[in-house]
Design an enzyme around this catalytic site. Structure first.
Site, short mmCIF file in Angstrom:
data_model
loop_
_atom_site.label_atom_id
_atom_site.label_comp_id
_atom_site.label_asym_id
_atom_site.label_seq_id
_atom_site.Cartn_x
_atom_site.Cartn_y
_atom_site.Cartn_z
N LYS A 114 0.82 -1.21 0.00
CA LYS A 114 0.00 0.00 0.00
C LYS A 114 0.85 1.26 0.00
O LYS A 114 0.51 2.25 -0.64
CB LYS A 114 -0.93 0.00 1.23
CG LYS A 114 -2.33 -0.38 0.81
CD LYS A 114 -3.40 0.36 1.46
CE LYS A 114 -4.64 0.42 0.61
NZ LYS A 114 -5.79 0.02 1.33
N LYS A 195 -9.95 -4.78 -13.42
CA LYS A 195 -10.78 -5.00 -12.24
C LYS A 195 -11.54 -3.70 -11.90
O LYS A 195 -10.95 -2.61 -11.97
CB LYS A 195 -9.85 -5.37 -11.07
CG LYS A 195 -10.57 -5.73 -9.83
CD LYS A 195 -9.57 -6.13 -8.75
CE LYS A 195 -10.34 -6.28 -7.46
NZ LYS A 195 -9.68 -5.87 -6.28
N LYS A 198 -12.39 2.11 -7.98
CA LYS A 198 -12.49 3.58 -7.97
C LYS A 198 -11.25 4.21 -8.59
O LYS A 198 -11.33 5.15 -9.37
CB LYS A 198 -12.55 4.07 -6.52
CG LYS A 198 -13.95 4.18 -5.97
CD LYS A 198 -13.94 4.92 -4.66
CE LYS A 198 -13.24 4.18 -3.57
NZ LYS A 198 -13.96 3.44 -2.61
#
Ligand code: SF4
Length: 328
Positions: A114, A195, A198
């Site tokens: 991340k 995929k 957002k």
């Protein structure tokens, strides 16, 4: 007979899309009939990565609550609550931080991933490192047996199991080790074939209008080999067909696959069928969303009652924890 407890939550960090609906929410709706389910809005978790701009938080929390309800979560069957309103989660998080070796947190795979993914944010914070521990507190405070996850998320549960085990070993057998409730989530592709997400700007949102949904599907990419209607195509290479596999009947899927392979149908007709089927799924959700948007009091009421119920269970656990850790 007491039912096993299930816990899950979503971050309050923006609008929900069809991928969230098919991948998680629809499954939660099924689980609420079988288990004692706790579903929460993870607003603290949103701050671990989005702390620099909390301006949307209240609106996103409200929107997520609306989506939970519109998708079919029933406050009579499950407990729906807001994480930050049950402050016992924070207390347990703090106490678990006393016993959790730093190395366990640093080696959680998503920690580094991340940080790489969100390079524009400074994630060298204590809160971000401690995210899995807060997640552990969220789960074990309800002494939940199951967490519904896809197979690729099973390793993420491992740290929660380890921390629960360590607590039980050091103090007292209070926490069950949470298990994965494996669910096969269909992969939902977005309008560009990647995929649905957002961050790729390819999502169909639950809050989109019917016209927006129609426009997004009408302009979806197809099998690039089908330039003209007379060109044959391969449905497996078309994101449109992947959505048909989720939203259309078996007969329609066969009709489309054959028609695509033999140039028997055009992409416009194919997309029209998909639009019809997606709208059919979304219409009851929109209807419910509109009802809820017109009645903010009912949202307050549901959030307050759910939070109160969750708090009661969390507080019972915390009494045991405080006692076990020698706190006055
Ligand atoms: S007919 Fe349907 S499945 Fe085939 S390429 Fe066109 S949109 Fe895709």
């Amino acid at each position: 007979m007491n039912k096993d407890k299930v816990l899950s939550g979503m971050q309050a960090s923006g609008k929900l899309h069809l991928g969230n609906l098919v991948g998680a929410l629809s499954n939660w709706v099924k689980l609420q009939d079988k288990y004692e389910c706790y579903y929460f809005i993870a607003d603290w978790h949103s701050l671990t990565t989005g702390y620099a701009d909390p301006s949307h938080m209240k609106e996103s929390t409200k929107d997520l609550l609306i989506n939970y309800l519109a998708a079919g979560l029933d406050p009579e069957k499950c407990t729906i609550f807001i994480q930050s309103r049950v402050i016992e989660h924070a207390e347990l998080h703090l106490l678990l931080s006393m016993i959790t070796p730093l190395g366990w947190l640093e080696r959680v795979p998503t920690y580094k991933e991340k940080q790489q993914e969100l390079k524009d944010r400074d994630l060298s914070t204590y809160g971000f490192l401690g995210y899995p521990l807060l997640q552990t507190a969220d789960i074990i405070i309800y002494r939940a047996k199951y967490v519904p996850v896809g197979v690729d998320q099973v390793p993420h549960l491992e740290i929660s199991r380890e921390v629960a085990r360590r607590f039980n070993y050091l103090y007292k057998e209070i926490f069950p080790e949470p298990e994965a409730l494996l669910t096969e989530f269909p992969k939902v592709v977005g309008t560009d074939g990647r995929k649905m997400s957002k961050s790729y700007d390819n999502a169909i949102y639950l809050s989109d209008s019917p016209e927006e949904v129609e426009r997004k599907i009408r302009t979806m990419v197809t099998d690039p080999a089908r330039v003209k209607k007379t060109d044959v195509g391969d449905p497996e290479l078309s994101p449109v067909y992947h959505l048909h596999k989720i939203f259309s009947s078996k007969e329609e899927q066969e009709y489309i696959a054959n028609g695509c392979r033999t140039a028997g149908i055009g992409c416009i007709e194919c997309k029209k069928i998909l639009i019809k089927n997606v709208l059919k799924v979304m219409e009851p959700i929109w209807q419910r969303r509109n009802e809820l948007l017109r009645d903010p009091d009912i949202l307050q009421d549901i959030a307050s009652k759910g939070t109160e119920k969750a708090k009661k269970v969390a507080e019972e656990t915390m009494q045991l924890v405080r006692e076990a850790m020698g706190l006055y």
